[in-house]
Motif scaffolding. Structure first.
Motif, PDB file in Angstrom:
ATOM      1  N   TYR A  64     -41.269  56.677 -26.028  1.00  0.00           N
ATOM      2  CA  TYR A  64     -41.652  56.629 -24.617  1.00  0.00           C
ATOM      3  C   TYR A  64     -43.156  56.428 -24.403  1.00  0.00           C
ATOM      4  N   ASN A  65     -43.937  56.428 -25.476  1.00  0.00           N
ATOM      5  CA  ASN A  65     -45.378  56.281 -25.307  1.00  0.00           C
ATOM      6  C   ASN A  65     -45.941  55.211 -26.227  1.00  0.00           C
ATOM      7  N   TYR A 275     -37.347  61.907 -13.880  1.00  0.00           N
ATOM      8  CA  TYR A 275     -38.482  61.037 -14.142  1.00  0.00           C
ATOM      9  C   TYR A 275     -38.536  60.703 -15.639  1.00  0.00           C
ATOM     10  N   THR A 276     -39.394  59.765 -15.978  1.00  0.00           N
ATOM     11  CA  THR A 276     -39.622  59.407 -17.370  1.00  0.00           C
ATOM     12  C   THR A 276     -41.037  59.804 -17.764  1.00  0.00           C
ATOM     13  N   TYR A 277     -41.266  59.894 -19.048  1.00  0.00           N
ATOM     14  CA  TYR A 277     -42.629  60.155 -19.504  1.00  0.00           C
ATOM     15  C   TYR A 277     -43.530  58.952 -19.240  1.00  0.00           C
ATOM     16  N   GLU A 278     -42.934  57.745 -19.237  1.00  0.00           N
ATOM     17  CA  GLU A 278     -43.731  56.573 -18.879  1.00  0.00           C
ATOM     18  C   GLU A 278     -44.328  56.732 -17.489  1.00  0.00           C
ATOM     19  N   GLY A 279     -43.512  57.149 -16.538  1.00  0.00           N
ATOM     20  CA  GLY A 279     -43.976  57.267 -15.167  1.00  0.00           C
ATOM     21  C   GLY A 279     -44.763  58.526 -14.878  1.00  0.00           C
ATOM     22  N   SER A 280     -44.526  59.572 -15.666  1.00  0.00           N
ATOM     23  CA  SER A 280     -45.168  60.850 -15.363  1.00  0.00           C
ATOM     24  C   SER A 280     -46.475  61.071 -16.105  1.00  0.00           C
ATOM     25  N   ASN A 331     -41.760  57.136 -10.888  1.00  0.00           N
ATOM     26  CA  ASN A 331     -41.464  58.546 -10.648  1.00  0.00           C
ATOM     27  C   ASN A 331     -42.377  59.443 -11.467  1.00  0.00           C
ATOM     28  N   ARG A 332     -43.134  60.271 -10.772  1.00  0.00           N
ATOM     29  CA  ARG A 332     -44.032  61.218 -11.422  1.00  0.00           C
ATOM     30  C   ARG A 332     -43.659  62.647 -11.045  1.00  0.00           C
ATOM     31  N   GLU A 339     -35.206  57.536 -12.726  1.00  0.00           N
ATOM     32  CA  GLU A 339     -35.542  56.494 -13.696  1.00  0.00           C
ATOM     33  C   GLU A 339     -35.195  56.948 -15.105  1.00  0.00           C
ATOM     34  N   ARG A 340     -35.055  55.967 -15.993  1.00  0.00           N
ATOM     35  CA  ARG A 340     -34.853  56.263 -17.410  1.00  0.00           C
ATOM     36  C   ARG A 340     -35.659  55.282 -18.244  1.00  0.00           C
ATOM     37  N   SER A 341     -36.134  55.738 -19.376  1.00  0.00           N
ATOM     38  CA  SER A 341     -36.804  54.844 -20.320  1.00  0.00           C
ATOM     39  C   SER A 341     -35.810  53.761 -20.729  1.00  0.00           C
TER      40      SER A 341
END
Length: 457
Positions: A64-65, A275-280, A331-332, A339-341
């Motif tokens: 995710y990162n 939320y996803t880690y991408e967005g948060s 989504n944060r 959302e999903r990765s």
């Protein structure tokens, strides 16, 4: 958001927790209280949990990162908002870099979990036969996905197909040809037994299906220059119009990153969050993001819906334009949008088929596929007919479509032979041809004397 049932957490957490803190990147010390393999694979319910555990091992930093941020920085895609440089933006990677170690280790952890499932199910005599075929197919698909990234990032890598530490800990590197052969074998076998839809999972697109395997086969064959095979596998997915369709009217609540949208082929579920880690945390939708697009607004044509919906202009404290940040995930830390990765999505299949069609001299077909992507972005049809110009347009559309996403740009530059000329011309890059492969982590080499460091490190 409905996710994998929490009743499975206790079972598959053993698989994940048993893979942390290893001395060797390929060594796994499982906790003393782990459920035995015989117990896990004695019932359908616990085996299902073990399979879920493979997917949950992908809720880690690489997936995710770093797959987005590190690969984006080593390419011509991402720079730091601060304006500072680092080892990724300059391509001065070292074998002791923490991200290199975690990326390598997390991919092999997922492979370990997949191998564990394959071995455990194969030895069991108490499971439902039809389900065992699907579970093994899922494990093979996920193993192939991990080896795809391992060999494209590091070249020759150990081909770990067992959980036997006495074997895997001292494996030498296999050539990229051998690794690709195993990837193709795993995916071909997986395709035969994966489900054709998501009905077993309440129509949530969080587990591998036949379309996911076909999509990855399309990508792998494209990378190998097998144009007919790439086009055929892409066509299989594209033709599933009852399940997969391109989104119209991109918006914050209508995008390929919304859970279970019509373009999603495979997404990674998280527990109890929307939320996803991408967005948060990775690509934060705020005025002070960590990353900016190196090419900024110049990457896009005027009125490109992807620019409007997937980027954000960032202003300096003086009010001037400081750059353009990727904001595909909106989504944060909130409940909406869900959302999903996203691992695989339909747009890639159109661009794979377009490229394969150009290479096979099917110009009209290639134009049609390119136009599907351009029209979704509210851009006009291409009028290009020259093969080289069409290939350049496809590369550009891939850059626009997949920026800051799953390392596509880094891998595209490598597979098309454009990496040296592209990156050596950029300010801030200290580029040599050997930088196209990442350094094998020092911890892996120290623990396995049969590993050889990549050239240049």
């Amino acid at each position: 958001m409905k996710n994998i049932s929490t009743k499975y957490i206790a079972v598959f957490s053993f698989f994940i927790l048993g893979l942390t803190g290893c001395d060797s990147a390929l060594e796994v010390d499982l906790p003393s209280n782990q459920l035995s393999s015989e117990t896990v694979y004695s019932s359908d319910a616990t085996t299902e949990a073990a399979v879920n555990g493979i997917y949950q091992s992908m809720v880690t930093g690489f997936y995710y990162n770093q797959i987005h941020s590190v690969l984006g920085q080593t390419s011509d895609e991402l720079i730091l908002r601060s304006g500072l440089t680092n080892q990724y933006t300059t391509n001065e990677l070292i074998e002791t870099d923490g991200s290199m170690s975690s990326m390598w280790t997390e991919l092999y952890k997922t492979i370990y979990n997949a191998n564990n499932v394959i071995e455990g199910i194969t030895k069991s005599t108490t499971l439902t036969p039809a389900k065992t075929k699907q579970w093994i197919a899922e494990a093979k698909f996920l193993r192939a996905y991990c080896f795809f990234y391992l060999t494209n990032l590091w070249g020759d890598v150990p081909l770990v197909l067992t959980t036997n530490i006495d074997v895997s800990a001292l494996l030498p590197q296999s050539s990229q040809d051998v690794v690709y052969a195993q990837i193709l074998k795993d995916l071909t076998e997986a395709t035969q037994d994966l489900p054709t839809n998501y009905s077993n999972y309440d129509n949530e697109r969080i587990r591998a299906t036949k379309a996911a395997s076909e999509a990855l086969l399309a990508r792998v064959n494209l990378y190998l220059g097998r144009w007919n095979e790439a086009a055929n596998h892409a066509t299989f997915v594209i033709n599933q119009t009852g399940t997969y369709n391109m989104i119209t009217g991109l918006s914050s609540t209508n995008s390929p990153f919304i859970s279970d949208n019509s373009e999603a082929i495979l997404q990674i579920p998280y527990f109890n969050v929307n939320y996803t880690y991408e967005g948060s945390s990775v690509f934060v939708n705020a005025n002070t993001p960590t990353y900016l697009l190196r090419n900024g607004n110049s990457l896009f044509e005027a009125d490109d819906a992807r620019k409007i919906n997937w980027t954000r202009n960032v202003t300096s404290t003086q009010g001037s334009l400081a750059g353009v940040a990727p904001t595909k995930y909106k989504n944060r830390f909130t409940d909406s949008p869900v959302e999903r990765s996203t691992v695989l999505r339909l747009a890639e299949l159109y661009l794979i088929r377009a490229e394969a069609r150009v290479q096979s001299n099917n110009i009209t077909g290639a134009q049609q596929d390119i136009n599907v992507i351009r029209n979704r972005a509210l851009l006009g049809n291409t009028t290009l007919t020259d093969s080289n110009q069409l290939l350049e347009l496809i590369a550009l559309e891939r850059q626009r479509e997949f920026f800051a996403e799953n390392g596509h740009r880094w891998l595209d530059l490598k597979r098309t032979g454009k990496i040296n000329e592209t990156l050596s011309a950029l300010n801030g890059k200290i580029w040599t041809a050997t930088d196209a492969l990442y350094p094998i982590p020092e911890t892996a080499i120290r623990s396995n004397p049969f590993l050889k460091q990549n050239s240049g490190y």
